[in-house]
Design a protein around this motif. Structure first.
Motif, PDB file in Angstrom:
ATOM      1  N   ASP A 136      17.094  17.725   6.643  1.00 12.38           N
ATOM      2  CA  ASP A 136      17.194  18.843   7.575  1.00 12.38           C
ATOM      3  C   ASP A 136      17.501  20.128   6.800  1.00 12.38           C
ATOM      4  OD1 ASP A 136      19.834  18.613   6.846  1.00 12.38           O
ATOM      5  OD2 ASP A 136      20.472  17.723   8.747  1.00 12.38           O
ATOM      6  N   GLU A 137      17.721  21.235   7.515  1.00 12.27           N
ATOM      7  CA  GLU A 137      17.891  22.534   6.869  1.00 12.27           C
ATOM      8  C   GLU A 137      19.074  22.551   5.900  1.00 12.27           C
ATOM      9  OE1 GLU A 137      16.081  25.219   6.800  1.00 12.27           O
ATOM     10  OE2 GLU A 137      14.547  24.379   8.115  1.00 12.27           O
ATOM     11  N   SER A 138      20.222  22.028   6.328  1.00 12.50           N
ATOM     12  CA  SER A 138      21.404  22.053   5.464  1.00 12.50           C
ATOM     13  C   SER A 138      21.193  21.196   4.221  1.00 12.50           C
ATOM     14  CB  SER A 138      22.632  21.568   6.227  1.00 12.50           C
ATOM     15  OG  SER A 138      22.469  20.225   6.657  1.00 12.50           O
ATOM     16  N   ARG A 139      20.547  20.044   4.402  1.00 14.26           N
ATOM     17  CA  ARG A 139      20.313  19.161   3.252  1.00 14.26           C
ATOM     18  C   ARG A 139      19.291  19.766   2.299  1.00 14.26           C
ATOM     19  NH1 ARG A 139      18.174  13.659   2.200  1.00 14.26           N
ATOM     20  NH2 ARG A 139      19.452  12.973   0.467  1.00 14.26           N
ATOM     21  N   ARG A 140      18.366  20.552   2.818  1.00 10.82           N
ATOM     22  CA  ARG A 140      17.375  21.198   1.959  1.00 10.82           C
ATOM     23  C   ARG A 140      18.061  22.124   0.959  1.00 10.82           C
ATOM     24  NH1 ARG A 140      12.275  22.606   6.024  1.00 10.82           N
ATOM     25  NH2 ARG A 140      12.211  20.545   6.966  1.00 10.82           N
ATOM     26  N   ASN A 141      19.069  22.853   1.436  1.00  5.92           N
ATOM     27  CA  ASN A 141      19.796  23.754   0.537  1.00  5.92           C
ATOM     28  C   ASN A 141      20.519  22.973  -0.551  1.00  5.92           C
ATOM     29  OD1 ASN A 141      19.006  26.044   1.959  1.00  5.92           O
ATOM     30  ND2 ASN A 141      20.758  25.913   3.353  1.00  5.92           N
ATOM     31  N   GLU A 142      21.109  21.843  -0.184  1.00 12.84           N
ATOM     32  CA  GLU A 142      21.807  21.012  -1.169  1.00 12.84           C
ATOM     33  C   GLU A 142      20.834  20.485  -2.220  1.00 12.84           C
ATOM     34  OE1 GLU A 142      23.709  17.903   0.981  1.00 12.84           O
ATOM     35  OE2 GLU A 142      24.995  19.242   2.149  1.00 12.84           O
ATOM     36  N   ILE A 143      19.686  19.975  -1.765  1.00 16.45           N
ATOM     37  CA  ILE A 143      18.697  19.422  -2.684  1.00 16.45           C
ATOM     38  C   ILE A 143      18.129  20.517  -3.579  1.00 16.45           C
ATOM     39  CG2 ILE A 143      16.387  18.390  -2.808  1.00 16.45           C
ATOM     40  CD1 ILE A 143      17.156  16.723  -0.346  1.00 16.45           C
ATOM     41  N   ALA A 144      17.901  21.693  -2.997  1.00 20.11           N
ATOM     42  CA  ALA A 144      17.386  22.812  -3.791  1.00 20.11           C
ATOM     43  C   ALA A 144      18.362  23.168  -4.909  1.00 20.11           C
ATOM     44  CB  ALA A 144      17.131  24.022  -2.900  1.00 20.11           C
ATOM     45  N   ASP A 145      19.657  23.152  -4.613  1.00 21.10           N
ATOM     46  CA  ASP A 145      20.666  23.457  -5.634  1.00 21.10           C
ATOM     47  C   ASP A 145      20.652  22.417  -6.747  1.00 21.10           C
ATOM     48  OD1 ASP A 145      21.491  25.731  -4.322  1.00 21.10           O
ATOM     49  OD2 ASP A 145      23.188  24.762  -3.315  1.00 21.10           O
ATOM     50  N   VAL A 146      20.505  21.148  -6.375  1.00 17.83           N
ATOM     51  CA  VAL A 146      20.447  20.081  -7.380  1.00 17.83           C
ATOM     52  C   VAL A 146      19.218  20.246  -8.269  1.00 17.83           C
ATOM     53  CG1 VAL A 146      20.176  17.596  -7.736  1.00 17.83           C
ATOM     54  CG2 VAL A 146      21.745  18.427  -5.981  1.00 17.83           C
ATOM     55  N   ALA A 147      18.075  20.516  -7.649  1.00 12.17           N
ATOM     56  CA  ALA A 147      16.824  20.673  -8.406  1.00 12.17           C
ATOM     57  C   ALA A 147      16.891  21.886  -9.326  1.00 12.17           C
ATOM     58  CB  ALA A 147      15.639  20.801  -7.445  1.00 12.17           C
ATOM     59  N   LYS A 148      17.459  22.993  -8.827  1.00 12.51           N
ATOM     60  CA  LYS A 148      17.561  24.206  -9.656  1.00 12.51           C
ATOM     61  C   LYS A 148      18.501  23.987 -10.840  1.00 12.51           C
ATOM     62  CE  LYS A 148      18.526  27.211  -6.357  1.00 12.51           C
ATOM     63  NZ  LYS A 148      18.811  28.558  -5.754  1.00 12.51           N
ATOM     64  N   ARG A 149      19.614  23.290 -10.589  1.00 11.14           N
ATOM     65  CA  ARG A 149      20.545  23.009 -11.682  1.00 11.14           C
ATOM     66  C   ARG A 149      19.878  22.155 -12.757  1.00 11.14           C
ATOM     67  NH1 ARG A 149      23.704  18.513 -10.255  1.00 11.14           N
ATOM     68  NH2 ARG A 149      22.050  17.516 -11.451  1.00 11.14           N
ATOM     69  N   ALA A 150      19.141  21.124 -12.325  1.00 11.53           N
ATOM     70  CA  ALA A 150      18.454  20.244 -13.278  1.00 11.53           C
ATOM     71  C   ALA A 150      17.385  21.001 -14.049  1.00 11.53           C
ATOM     72  CB  ALA A 150      17.834  19.065 -12.541  1.00 11.53           C
TER      73      ALA A 150
END
Length: 250
Positions: free
Chosen positions: A225-239
């Motif tokens: 969902d929208e909130s989880r998308r932000n979390e996943i985006a942060d993980v992907a950007k950090r990696a």
């Protein structure tokens, strides 16, 4: 002479592609599907068998794992593959989803490596799989960091083919998304290649800001969902950032 050689190489790879696509075939089956003379197909197959790239059993021809060996060696030569190191495994563990490293090659998005988190669903994604750049989150993340002229050339040459009903097929909309991707630092694909799936990808840049690939996380739309998308985006950007730093030391 060069033209004849090019045609010969082209025919050989058409036969290889047909074998790989259909899991094998007889000489007559291949000749029918490729609309080539049986004798021609037979000669090429014999040459491919002799080189070890094709095998034959009971008149049924198949590609061998020799291609896997070639691809494996090439993958390990790529700096971005070495730079990912343990990052992709961490991404898969933290998100629980399907994580991939993708690069651009020959105007397509290509999977280099795959990691599956504990909740990942089977997407039949494998190293070497190719897909249109405009229809995938990692592809759009990479397009966003190419010159507009290059993107225009890709559209002119390949078009914007609709993979699903949600694939972007309008160049104007695509360029609007690419601008947004540059601003936010990640791309989203909402069922644009696989219906019902959401994919989020962050671009990997080197110290010269040259695009080297993208790290992507995919999961079912119902789970992301929208909130989880932000979390996943942060993980992907950090990696992607860690991979970028690693590139300086590969």
């Amino acid at each position: 002479m060069a033209g004849t050689s090019n045609q010969s190489v082209g025919r050989a790879f058409r036969i290889v592609d047909e074998l790989a696509e259909n899991g094998g075939g007889s000489v007559s089956e291949l000749a029918d599907r490729l609309e080539m003379p049986v004798s021609t197909v037979h000669d090429y197959l014999q040459a491919l068998v002799e080189t070890g790239y094709v095998t034959v059993t009971d008149k049924e021809y198949q590609t061998t794992t020799r291609f896997l060996e070639v691809g494996h060696r090439q993958r390990h030569r790529l700096e971005v593959f070495k730079a990912v190191r343990d990052e992709l495994e961490t991404v898969a563990e933290e998100t629980g989803e399907h994580a991939t490293l993708m690069i651009e090659e020959a105007d397509q998005a290509v999977i280099l490596t795959v990691q599956e988190g504990p909740d990942a669903i089977n997407l039949f994604a494998y190293p070497g799989a190719r897909m249109p750049l405009h229809a995938t989150a990692p592809g759009k993340a990479m397009l966003a960091h190419m010159a507009d002229d290059r993107v225009d050339e890709l559209i002119a040459q390949h078009g914007l083919v609709a993979v699903t009903s949600r694939t972007i097929t309008d160049p104007e909309i695509l360029f609007e998304q690419l601008e947004q991707i540059r601003r936010q630092g990640y791309a989203i694909d909402e069922g644009e290649r696989i219906a019902g799936m959401v994919c989020i990808a962050a671009p990997i840049l080197d110290k010269s800001d040259r695009i080297r690939g993208a790290i992507c996380v995919c999961g079912p739309q119902s789970r992301i969902d929208e909130s989880r998308r932000n979390e996943i985006a942060d993980v992907a950007k950090r990696a992607a950032n860690v991979t970028q730093v690693n590139l300086d030391y590969v």
